[in-house]
Design a protein around this motif. Structure first.
Motif, mmCIF file in Angstrom:
data_model
loop_
_atom_site.group_PDB
_atom_site.id
_atom_site.type_symbol
_atom_site.label_atom_id
_atom_site.label_comp_id
_atom_site.label_asym_id
_atom_site.label_seq_id
_atom_site.Cartn_x
_atom_site.Cartn_y
_atom_site.Cartn_z
ATOM 1 N N LEU A 30 -10.804 13.736 7.796
ATOM 2 C CA LEU A 30 -9.608 14.394 7.284
ATOM 3 C C LEU A 30 -9.225 13.847 5.915
ATOM 4 O O LEU A 30 -9.310 12.647 5.669
ATOM 5 C CB LEU A 30 -8.441 14.200 8.257
ATOM 6 N N ASP A 31 -8.788 14.743 5.040
ATOM 7 C CA ASP A 31 -8.312 14.331 3.721
ATOM 8 C C ASP A 31 -6.827 14.004 3.735
ATOM 9 O O ASP A 31 -6.342 13.274 2.884
ATOM 10 C CB ASP A 31 -8.586 15.427 2.685
ATOM 11 N N ALA A 32 -6.111 14.544 4.714
ATOM 12 C CA ALA A 32 -4.664 14.316 4.809
ATOM 13 C C ALA A 32 -4.386 12.914 5.349
ATOM 14 O O ALA A 32 -5.200 12.352 6.085
ATOM 15 C CB ALA A 32 -4.041 15.356 5.735
ATOM 16 N N PRO A 33 -3.241 12.338 4.983
ATOM 17 C CA PRO A 33 -2.876 11.032 5.544
ATOM 18 C C PRO A 33 -2.719 11.134 7.057
ATOM 19 O O PRO A 33 -2.234 12.139 7.579
ATOM 20 C CB PRO A 33 -1.527 10.711 4.894
ATOM 21 N N LEU A 34 -3.140 10.102 7.750
ATOM 22 C CA LEU A 34 -2.999 10.058 9.202
ATOM 23 C C LEU A 34 -1.585 9.610 9.567
ATOM 24 O O LEU A 34 -0.952 8.869 8.811
ATOM 25 C CB LEU A 34 -4.025 9.090 9.804
ATOM 26 N N PRO A 35 -1.087 10.051 10.708
ATOM 27 C CA PRO A 35 0.246 9.611 11.139
ATOM 28 C C PRO A 35 0.275 8.093 11.335
ATOM 29 O O PRO A 35 -0.757 7.471 11.566
ATOM 30 C CB PRO A 35 0.444 10.322 12.483
ATOM 31 N N PRO A 36 1.446 7.501 11.249
ATOM 32 C CA PRO A 36 1.570 6.050 11.458
ATOM 33 C C PRO A 36 1.118 5.656 12.860
ATOM 34 O O PRO A 36 1.093 6.461 13.780
ATOM 35 C CB PRO A 36 3.066 5.783 11.294
ATOM 36 N N ILE A 37 0.760 4.390 13.003
ATOM 37 C CA ILE A 37 0.423 3.862 14.317
ATOM 38 C C ILE A 37 1.594 3.024 14.816
ATOM 39 O O ILE A 37 2.438 2.579 14.031
ATOM 40 C CB ILE A 37 -0.873 3.030 14.288
ATOM 41 N N LEU A 38 1.650 2.819 16.118
ATOM 42 C CA LEU A 38 2.707 2.028 16.736
ATOM 43 C C LEU A 38 2.105 0.690 17.154
ATOM 44 O O LEU A 38 1.086 0.648 17.843
ATOM 45 C CB LEU A 38 3.273 2.775 17.946
ATOM 46 N N VAL A 39 2.751 -0.398 16.730
ATOM 47 C CA VAL A 39 2.228 -1.743 16.961
ATOM 48 C C VAL A 39 3.333 -2.622 17.520
ATOM 49 O O VAL A 39 4.484 -2.545 17.083
ATOM 50 C CB VAL A 39 1.726 -2.344 15.619
ATOM 51 N N GLY A 40 2.986 -3.472 18.480
ATOM 52 C CA GLY A 40 3.936 -4.457 18.987
ATOM 53 C C GLY A 40 4.179 -5.516 17.917
ATOM 54 O O GLY A 40 3.233 -6.147 17.454
ATOM 55 N N ARG A 41 5.395 -5.691 17.498
ATOM 56 C CA ARG A 41 5.712 -6.594 16.388
ATOM 57 C C ARG A 41 5.288 -8.045 16.667
ATOM 58 O O ARG A 41 4.730 -8.715 15.805
ATOM 59 C CB ARG A 41 7.205 -6.536 16.086
ATOM 60 N N ARG A 42 5.546 -8.539 17.868
ATOM 61 C CA ARG A 42 5.222 -9.934 18.178
ATOM 62 C C ARG A 42 3.723 -10.186 18.298
ATOM 63 O O ARG A 42 3.224 -11.210 17.848
ATOM 64 C CB ARG A 42 5.899 -10.367 19.469
ATOM 65 N N THR A 43 3.021 -9.260 18.916
ATOM 66 C CA THR A 43 1.602 -9.470 19.198
ATOM 67 C C THR A 43 0.671 -8.822 18.181
ATOM 68 O O THR A 43 -0.506 -9.168 18.133
ATOM 69 C CB THR A 43 1.237 -8.895 20.578
#
Length: 60
Positions: A30-43
């Motif tokens: 894909l040439d379009a930006p991918l949606p953000p990912i969700l990450v656990g802040r602490r880990t």
């Protein structure tokens, strides 16, 4: 927040049976930006978006 890819801990996507190499390849094309990912802040473990992270890594 923008974070370098190397800081994330990849895991098995919680809603799947593992990584789908075909999905990663399709996302990487894909040439379009991918949606953000969700990450656990602490880990720094990826909660949602493992395939998008792998595609971004593949794209460099």
């Amino acid at each position: 927040m923008t974070v370098p890819i190397g800081r994330f801990i990849r895991g098995i996507p919680p809603r799947s049976r593992g990584k789908d190499v075909g999905q990663v390849a399709r996302l990487a094309e894909l040439d379009a930006p991918l949606p953000p990912i969700l990450v656990g802040r602490r880990t720094m473990r990826v909660i949602d978006g493992t395939h998008r992270l792998m595609a971004a890594t593949l794209k460099g």
